[in-house]
Design an enzyme around this catalytic site. Structure first.
Site, PDB file in Angstrom:
ATOM      1  N   ASN A 140      -8.926  15.559  15.768  1.00  0.00           N
ATOM      2  CA  ASN A 140      -8.805  16.803  14.989  1.00  0.00           C
ATOM      3  C   ASN A 140     -10.195  17.358  14.710  1.00  0.00           C
ATOM      4  O   ASN A 140     -11.197  16.785  15.109  1.00  0.00           O
ATOM      5  CB  ASN A 140      -8.022  16.544  13.699  1.00  0.00           C
ATOM      6  N   ASP A 156      -2.062  10.941  12.058  1.00  0.00           N
ATOM      7  CA  ASP A 156      -0.825  10.329  11.547  1.00  0.00           C
ATOM      8  C   ASP A 156      -0.152   9.468  12.608  1.00  0.00           C
ATOM      9  O   ASP A 156       0.501   8.484  12.299  1.00  0.00           O
ATOM     10  CB  ASP A 156       0.144  11.423  11.075  1.00  0.00           C
ATOM     11  N   LYS A 198      -7.363   5.415  33.784  1.00  0.00           N
ATOM     12  CA  LYS A 198      -7.221   6.868  33.610  1.00  0.00           C
ATOM     13  C   LYS A 198      -5.886   7.339  34.208  1.00  0.00           C
ATOM     14  O   LYS A 198      -5.566   6.986  35.356  1.00  0.00           O
ATOM     15  CB  LYS A 198      -8.389   7.570  34.304  1.00  0.00           C
ATOM     16  N   PRO A 236      -0.905   3.307  10.377  1.00  0.00           N
ATOM     17  CA  PRO A 236      -0.811   2.865   8.988  1.00  0.00           C
ATOM     18  C   PRO A 236      -1.438   3.912   8.079  1.00  0.00           C
ATOM     19  O   PRO A 236      -2.398   4.580   8.472  1.00  0.00           O
ATOM     20  CB  PRO A 236      -1.646   1.576   8.965  1.00  0.00           C
ATOM     21  N   ASP A 237      -0.869   4.089   6.884  1.00  0.00           N
ATOM     22  CA  ASP A 237      -1.462   5.017   5.914  1.00  0.00           C
ATOM     23  C   ASP A 237      -2.485   4.228   5.098  1.00  0.00           C
ATOM     24  O   ASP A 237      -2.124   3.373   4.279  1.00  0.00           O
ATOM     25  CB  ASP A 237      -0.377   5.636   5.026  1.00  0.00           C
ATOM     26  N   ILE A 238      -3.762   4.529   5.337  1.00  0.00           N
ATOM     27  CA  ILE A 238      -4.839   3.715   4.764  1.00  0.00           C
ATOM     28  C   ILE A 238      -4.862   3.823   3.237  1.00  0.00           C
ATOM     29  O   ILE A 238      -4.871   2.812   2.527  1.00  0.00           O
ATOM     30  CB  ILE A 238      -6.198   4.152   5.351  1.00  0.00           C
ATOM     31  N   VAL A 239      -4.840   5.055   2.749  1.00  0.00           N
ATOM     32  CA  VAL A 239      -5.009   5.231   1.299  1.00  0.00           C
ATOM     33  C   VAL A 239      -3.807   4.660   0.527  1.00  0.00           C
ATOM     34  O   VAL A 239      -3.968   4.130  -0.577  1.00  0.00           O
ATOM     35  CB  VAL A 239      -5.312   6.721   0.965  1.00  0.00           C
ATOM     36  N   PHE A 282      -7.315  12.995  -0.424  1.00  0.00           N
ATOM     37  CA  PHE A 282      -7.552  14.423  -0.174  1.00  0.00           C
ATOM     38  C   PHE A 282      -6.275  15.040   0.360  1.00  0.00           C
ATOM     39  O   PHE A 282      -5.475  14.348   1.006  1.00  0.00           O
ATOM     40  CB  PHE A 282      -8.678  14.602   0.851  1.00  0.00           C
ATOM     41  N   LYS A 322       1.931   8.455  -2.817  1.00  0.00           N
ATOM     42  CA  LYS A 322       0.957   7.448  -2.382  1.00  0.00           C
ATOM     43  C   LYS A 322       0.422   6.631  -3.559  1.00  0.00           C
ATOM     44  O   LYS A 322      -0.467   5.803  -3.377  1.00  0.00           O
ATOM     45  CB  LYS A 322      -0.193   8.117  -1.626  1.00  0.00           C
TER      46      LYS A 322
HETATM   47  O1  C5P Z   1      -0.484  12.318   4.244  1.00  0.00           O
HETATM   48  P1  C5P Z   1      -1.701  13.121   4.433  1.00  0.00           P
HETATM   49  O2  C5P Z   1      -2.394  12.878   5.750  1.00  0.00           O
HETATM   50  O3  C5P Z   1      -1.552  14.589   4.194  1.00  0.00           O
HETATM   51  O4  C5P Z   1      -2.651  12.598   3.258  1.00  0.00           O
HETATM   52  C1  C5P Z   1      -4.002  12.871   3.230  1.00  0.00           C
HETATM   53  C2  C5P Z   1      -4.732  11.777   2.497  1.00  0.00           C
HETATM   54  O5  C5P Z   1      -4.292  10.501   2.970  1.00  0.00           O
HETATM   55  C3  C5P Z   1      -6.203  11.815   2.794  1.00  0.00           C
HETATM   56  O6  C5P Z   1      -6.870  11.294   1.669  1.00  0.00           O
HETATM   57  C4  C5P Z   1      -6.347  10.904   3.992  1.00  0.00           C
HETATM   58  O7  C5P Z   1      -7.653  10.370   4.114  1.00  0.00           O
HETATM   59  C5  C5P Z   1      -5.323   9.834   3.681  1.00  0.00           C
HETATM   60  N1  C5P Z   1      -4.706   9.218   4.848  1.00  0.00           N
HETATM   61  C6  C5P Z   1      -4.944   7.889   5.138  1.00  0.00           C
HETATM   62  N2  C5P Z   1      -4.340   7.287   6.208  1.00  0.00           N
HETATM   63  C7  C5P Z   1      -3.506   7.971   7.000  1.00  0.00           C
HETATM   64  C8  C5P Z   1      -3.244   9.335   6.724  1.00  0.00           C
HETATM   65  C9  C5P Z   1      -3.868   9.923   5.646  1.00  0.00           C
HETATM   66  O8  C5P Z   1      -5.729   7.256   4.413  1.00  0.00           O
HETATM   67  N3  C5P Z   1      -2.944   7.379   8.023  1.00  0.00           N
END
Ligand code: C5P
Length: 399
Positions: free
Chosen positions: A210, A279, A289, A306-309, A324, A342
């Protein structure tokens, strides 16, 4: 490295004999890595020419408020947003008085009114003017507004008097200006920040990513360092140099960023997720390739990252956790949803559909969404904004 490295210092020069020292002050600020722009009042131009200060600063000198041509370039609001710090040196007694009254009758006073950046004054005047109750009263009122007074020094004056009122020497002023950026509100704390984009491999040469520049996360890392924190910056690929004095971990994919973040939690009081994490990632990155085929379409199966936060907020011990939300509509309500879903302590929301802020730009404007309250910080440079965000977060962390 000086705390002035890459800082944007707006130097205001007012009318006084000490204005000749402003020329050298520009050099001393630049020696420490600052980028300097200059505003001169009409009176200052009686003592030193704009041309001199333009040549030294390497930027056009700003002199008038109501010049359509100048406003079309970097106008008063852009200057106010550009500055990380506004230093008025020399600051005459008359300028100080006008600042107290909140007048916007020239460019410099107007920018002082408009800026969210800290303001420092280096007074320079005759000792009698310095001692006058009016000046002393004015300075006391400015100090209540957190405007910082640097000096003056004592000694012999251009008029033959001896006493306080000499502007501090340029080297000392540059050092004191640098010191304004060194604060202690996060001293002893450990801060982990994710920044930039992630890259999700399709094959060895292609990826999904992105437009995140990483500027906001890097500015937060710099501001946290200046607030005295130990900072770990976990960053996807960007074109930025990591701040010095931070522990930098470069990563590529969301999974790498997740792993590095989990490891960093063993020493973390405050976790700020500023990264634009993908995501989804291709379910199977090809080892070789991928070749073009005769087909007109191609499908890549994607699986969730995985959603890190969220994982950080669920971790024990749990650091204060900040997310954010970059949105293009209903920014605050989406941010509030994220805060709850979250389980975050705060979400910094910004509208990425607005031109000139957010992704890839130098400025940003945000709404800080706490459980039960909100605060909007209008458009300003990412480094100004980062400092204010760190101040707010430190206040909460230390409460
Ligand atoms: O769910 P969304 O992507 O809109 O949420 C944004 C927040 O979640 C940001 O703080 C981003 O750094 C964090 N995030 C994360 N891991 C992911 C997706 C988003 O930590 N896989």
């Amino acid at each position: 490295m000086s705390s002035l490295t890459n800082k944007q210092i707006l130097l205001g020069v007012t009318g006084g004999i000490a204005a000749y020292k402003s020329a050298e002050l520009i050099r001393r600020l630049q020696d420490q890595g600052a980028n300097v722009r200059v505003i001169m009042t009409a009176a200052a131009q009686e003592f030193i020419t704009p041309l001199t200060l333009q040549a030294l600063s390497g930027n056009p000198v700003h002199t008038t408020l109501l010049d359509p041509e100048a406003e079309a370039g970097m106008g008063h609001i852009e200057l106010a947003r550009w500055a990380d710090l506004l230093l008025v040196a020399p600051a005459s007694a008359d300028f100080i008085a006008r600042l107290v009254t909140g007048k916007g009758d020239d460019l410099l006073t107007t920018v002082c009114l408009a800026t969210a950046a800290p303001i420092c004054l280096a007074p320079a005047m005759n000792q009698g003017m310095w001692h006058s109750p009016a000046t002393q009263d004015n300075l006391a009122r400015l100090s209540q507004r957190k405007i910082v007074c640097l000096g003056p020094a004592e000694g012999s004056q251009a008029c033959g008097d001896v006493g306080p009122g000499r502007m501090l020497e340029p080297t000392e002023l540059a050092d004191l200006t640098a010191r304004q950026f060194v604060r202690g509100e996060l001293s002893g704390k450990s801060v982990v920040i994710t920044a930039g984009p992630t890259r999700e491999a399709i094959d060895p040469v292609r990826y999904i990513s992105n437009h995140s520049s990483g500027k906001m996360g890097y500015a937060l890392a710099q501001a946290a360092i200046e607030a005295g924190a130990r900072v770990t910056l976990i960053s996807g690929p960007t074109n930025l140099a990591p701040p010095e004095r931070c522990h930098y971990i470069g990563v590529e994919s969301a999974q790498d960023m997740y792993d590095a973040s989990m490891q960093a939690l063993s020493d973390c009081d405050l976790f700020i997720a500023a990264a634009a994490v993908a995501d989804y990632r291709p379910a199977n990155a090809a080892e070789q390739k991928i070749k073009k085929t005769g087909q007109d379409t191609m499908t890549i199966e994607m699986v969730k990252n995985p959603d890190i936060v969220t994982a950080v907020a669920a971790h024990q011990p749990r650091p204060m956790t900040v997310g954010f939300a970059a949105e293009t509509q209903d920014v605050v309500s989406y941010a509030r949803g994220k805060l709850e879903r979250k389980n975050l302590d705060v979400v910094i929301a910004n509208d990425v559909s607005q031109a000139g802020i957010g992704f890839n730009s130098d400025d940003n404007a945000v709404t800080i969404v706490w459980p039960g309250s909100e605060e909007t910080l209008s458009q300003r440079s990412k480094s100004q904004l980062a400092r204010e965000l760190i101040e707010r977060l430190a206040e909460k962390l230390n409460a």
